[in-house]
Design a protein around this motif. Structure first.
Motif, mmCIF file in Angstrom:
data_model
loop_
_atom_site.group_PDB
_atom_site.id
_atom_site.type_symbol
_atom_site.label_atom_id
_atom_site.label_comp_id
_atom_site.label_asym_id
_atom_site.label_seq_id
_atom_site.Cartn_x
_atom_site.Cartn_y
_atom_site.Cartn_z
ATOM 1 N N ALA A 168 0.852 -1.191 0.000
ATOM 2 C CA ALA A 168 0.000 0.000 0.000
ATOM 3 C C ALA A 168 0.881 1.232 0.000
ATOM 4 O O ALA A 168 2.041 1.176 0.413
ATOM 5 C CB ALA A 168 -0.906 0.017 1.225
ATOM 6 N N ARG A 169 0.310 2.338 -0.443
ATOM 7 C CA ARG A 169 1.087 3.557 -0.521
ATOM 8 C C ARG A 169 0.278 4.727 0.003
ATOM 9 O O ARG A 169 -0.903 4.858 -0.304
ATOM 10 C CB ARG A 169 1.460 3.829 -1.978
ATOM 11 N N LEU B 257 3.867 -1.010 3.833
ATOM 12 C CA LEU B 257 3.337 0.338 3.627
ATOM 13 C C LEU B 257 4.456 1.253 3.148
ATOM 14 O O LEU B 257 5.500 1.348 3.793
ATOM 15 C CB LEU B 257 2.748 0.881 4.935
ATOM 16 N N LEU B 258 4.252 1.893 2.015
ATOM 17 C CA LEU B 258 5.191 2.892 1.531
ATOM 18 C C LEU B 258 4.598 4.250 1.856
ATOM 19 O O LEU B 258 3.563 4.617 1.325
ATOM 20 C CB LEU B 258 5.383 2.757 0.015
ATOM 21 N N ALA B 259 5.245 4.977 2.747
ATOM 22 C CA ALA B 259 4.716 6.276 3.158
ATOM 23 C C ALA B 259 5.611 7.369 2.599
ATOM 24 O O ALA B 259 6.797 7.449 2.926
ATOM 25 C CB ALA B 259 4.644 6.358 4.674
ATOM 26 N N VAL C 175 8.144 1.399 4.802
ATOM 27 C CA VAL C 175 9.227 2.100 4.127
ATOM 28 C C VAL C 175 8.802 3.555 4.008
ATOM 29 O O VAL C 175 7.702 3.853 3.558
ATOM 30 C CB VAL C 175 9.536 1.513 2.732
ATOM 31 N N LEU C 176 9.713 4.425 4.450
ATOM 32 C CA LEU C 176 9.346 5.813 4.663
ATOM 33 C C LEU C 176 10.262 6.688 3.811
ATOM 34 O O LEU C 176 11.470 6.483 3.790
ATOM 35 C CB LEU C 176 9.587 6.077 6.158
ATOM 36 N N VAL C 177 9.668 7.635 3.115
ATOM 37 C CA VAL C 177 10.484 8.708 2.548
ATOM 38 C C VAL C 177 10.244 9.908 3.430
ATOM 39 O O VAL C 177 9.098 10.262 3.699
ATOM 40 C CB VAL C 177 10.074 9.029 1.094
ATOM 41 N N GLU C 178 11.310 10.511 3.949
ATOM 42 C CA GLU C 178 11.077 11.607 4.883
ATOM 43 C C GLU C 178 12.212 12.603 4.836
ATOM 44 O O GLU C 178 13.367 12.250 4.611
ATOM 45 C CB GLU C 178 10.902 11.031 6.297
ATOM 46 N N HIS C 179 11.858 13.873 5.048
ATOM 47 C CA HIS C 179 12.864 14.925 5.080
ATOM 48 C C HIS C 179 13.225 15.319 6.499
ATOM 49 O O HIS C 179 14.293 15.844 6.751
ATOM 50 C CB HIS C 179 12.327 16.170 4.357
ATOM 51 N N ASP C 180 12.303 15.087 7.401
ATOM 52 C CA ASP C 180 12.485 15.544 8.773
ATOM 53 C C ASP C 180 13.500 14.640 9.475
ATOM 54 O O ASP C 180 13.170 13.548 9.939
ATOM 55 C CB ASP C 180 11.135 15.519 9.493
#
Lengths: 241, 324
Positions: A84-85, A161-163, A193-198
């Motif tokens: 899921a995304r 989960l791709l967040a 799996v997370l894409v994040e800038h913070d």
């Protein structure tokens, strides 16, 4: 390696005309972990997600989910397998209520038997928006929309989960709440799996961090290892001349 | 939708019985108007399975009226020895099948288009079908096609077709209702709201759109077969009509786009207005219809049902707001 990886990316490349957005990227994701993908703007993080979810077709390479190749499958087939995304820019079904939004995820998503009512309620509670269930999605704040996005994604009963930047644009309180939700999702047995800038959030919540720069994977390790990696520091801060 | 299914069906069938008895007291003119209302409502609901539920607004559904009618007529013409009571069901079977084949064939390329592009492409499909029908001699589009009189001798044909439209309309309505409350219907709804997100959530969007398209086309075709029989004689111009193409969208806009009752309300309203209120102002009625449409879209973009909904919301807000 403790268990068979839930996600495997092997020598993945994606070329947009002259631009190599993803270049020969390989990694695996352990089940039950939170893995973050970080990198400067334009490093290829979102492209990577688009390749895994079948939104884009790779130029070369393979994506394996639970050991089976999923490269080239239609997006809805990949969702049926259990990926899921959650989008960075929340895309709610605006005419529907929060519960109805989540119910769509529960009605579809991963193939197999399902209890739609219980799944919907569970996802709303896990994401901390059960009190908003009857509100129209169109009235939610940006922070609430992110929670809805995550709730709808996990309602698909996904195993992965791709967040995509769930904390972007949120204030510190909202960010902390979202990080808490991601932890609870991991505890419920879903790999994230997370894409994040913070950066503080990433360092706090991740079991593992992958660093992309210009489409290449330049570092892969625990948050502690990655933050000391000279290549990563150079990518983020620049190199002294 | 919290109403109990059995109660809902009972209410619908109750309304149908009342409507079925209406011709006993209605003067002949109003039986004609009733026919047109029921036929239009049936078409409007068949249209909304694709246009309302899935958001693929077709501007060419008259194609299926025409193809259904001509397919049925051409076969029935060759079966003149059979009793009339058999001809209509055979015609409906043939017409429905023809529409299923046509819609399944054009579904793959045409459902890749979205929004107005899909609408216009459907208009193209309608015109291509009409031209082919008109210019290929064996299809008798320009020459015209006679339909057998299928009404039993004891019945007034006007009443017979009124009841037939009513029965067909109720069937179409109940099918649409079942679709709307099913998992399939929820999938169509998510396609209307955001097709890419729907696919990401595992909705088999391509398959669902195709099924909705074929279902909508077949039901439209069946109504077209009945319509052709009620006319008794058709040419391409009497079935492939652009005003039908337009009306089908207008019905949903008037009543409430995407809802189940909206198209019914819209069809009843528009037919009543054009046939009864403006009946004596023939030159004026297209203008008045246009004006009404513009006013309604500006004042009530959600149609009649949208007005009711916002009125309810305002009342709820007023009830919960603190007193000043």
């Amino acid at each position: 390696m403790s268990a068979a990886p839930i996600l495997g990316v092997e020598a993945l490349s994606k070329r947009f005309r002259g631009l190599l957005a993803i270049s020969d990227v390989s990694f695996t994701v352990e089940p039950g972990s939170i893995t973050s993908v970080i990198g400067p703007n334009g490093a290829g993080k979102s492209t990577l997600f688009n390749l895994v979810t079948g939104y884009l077709a790779p130029t070369a390479g393979t994506v394996l989910f639970k050991g089976h190749p999923i490269t080239g499958l239609a997006t809805n087939r990949i969702a049926e397998l259990g990926i899921a995304r959650a989008f960075q820019i929340a895309r709610p079904f605006r005419d529907l209520s929060v519960a109805e939004n989540v119910r769509i995820g529960a009605l579809f998503g991963k193939a197999g038997r399902r209890d739609v009512v219980a799944t919907t309620r569970g996802a709303l509670e896990l994401a901390g928006i059960a009190h908003l269930a009857e509100e129209p999605a169109s009235v939610l704040t940006v922070g609430q929309l992110r929670h809805l996005e995550v709730a709808r994604a996990i309602a698909t009963r996904a195993d992965l989960l791709l967040a995509d930047e769930p904390c972007a644009g949120l204030n510190p309180t909202e960010t902390a709440a979202m990080i808490d939700v991601l932890r609870r999702i991991r505890s419920s047995g879903v790999t994230v799996v997370l894409v994040e800038h913070d950066m503080p959030s990433v360092m706090e919540v991740s079991d593992r961090v992958l660093v992309l720069e210009s489409g290449r994977l330049i570092a892969d390790g625990t948050p502690g290892e990655v933050s000391k990696n000279p290549q990563v520091i150079a990518a983020y801060l620049g190199t002294p001349d | 939708m919290t109403q109990k299914p059995a109660a809902f069906v009972a209410i619908i069938l109750g309304c149908a019985v009342v409507l079925a008895l209406a011709p006993l007291i209605l003067p002949p003119f109003y039986v004609r108007v009733g026919q047109l209302m029921l036929y239009s409502a049936g078409l409007a609901v068949a249209w909304t399975i694709l246009g309302g539920f899935a958001g693929y607004a077709s501007f060419g559904h008259a194609a299926f009226i025409g193809v259904g009618a001509f397919a049925a007529g051409l076969v029935e013409e060759r079966l003149t020895g059979l009793p009339p009571a058999l001809l209509l069901p055979i015609g409906m079977l043939v017409g429905g099948l023809a529409c299923a084949i046509l819609s399944a064939a054009v579904a793959y390329p045409i459902l890749r288009l979205r929004g107005t592009f899909f609408a216009i492409a459907m208009l193209g499909v309608c015109h291509v079908c009409a031209e082919l029908n008109n210019n290929i001699d064996v299809l008798q589009g320009s020459l015209g096609l006679n339909f057998p009189a299928v009404a039993p001798a004891a019945w007034d044909p006007a009443v017979f077709f009124y009841e037939l439209y009513l029965a067909a309309g109720v069937v179409v309505f109940l099918i649409a209702w079942q679709i709307q409350r099913s998992r399939f219907g929820a999938g169509l709804l998510s396609i209307r709201e955001d097709e890419d997100t729907a696919r990401m959530l595992g909705v088999p969007t391509e398959r669902y759109k195709r099924i909705a398209f074929v279902a909508s086309a077949v039901l439209t075709g069946l109504l077209g077969v009945i319509y052709a029989h009620s006319l008794g004689y058709i040419t391409t111009d009497s079935v492939y009509r652009d005003d039908t193409n337009l009306s089908l969208i207008v019905y949903s806009l008037l009543g409430g786009m995407g809802t189940l009752f909206g198209p019914v309300i819209g069809a009843f309203m528009l037919v009543f207005i054009t046939q009864v209120v403006l009946a004596r102002l023939l030159d004026f009625h297209l203008f008045a219809t246009g004006l009404l449409l513009v006013l309604l879209v500006l004042a009530a973009p959600g149609g009649v049902l949208g007005l009711v909904k916002s009125w309810k919301l305002r009342r709820r807000a007023a009830a919960t707001a603190p007193a000043e």
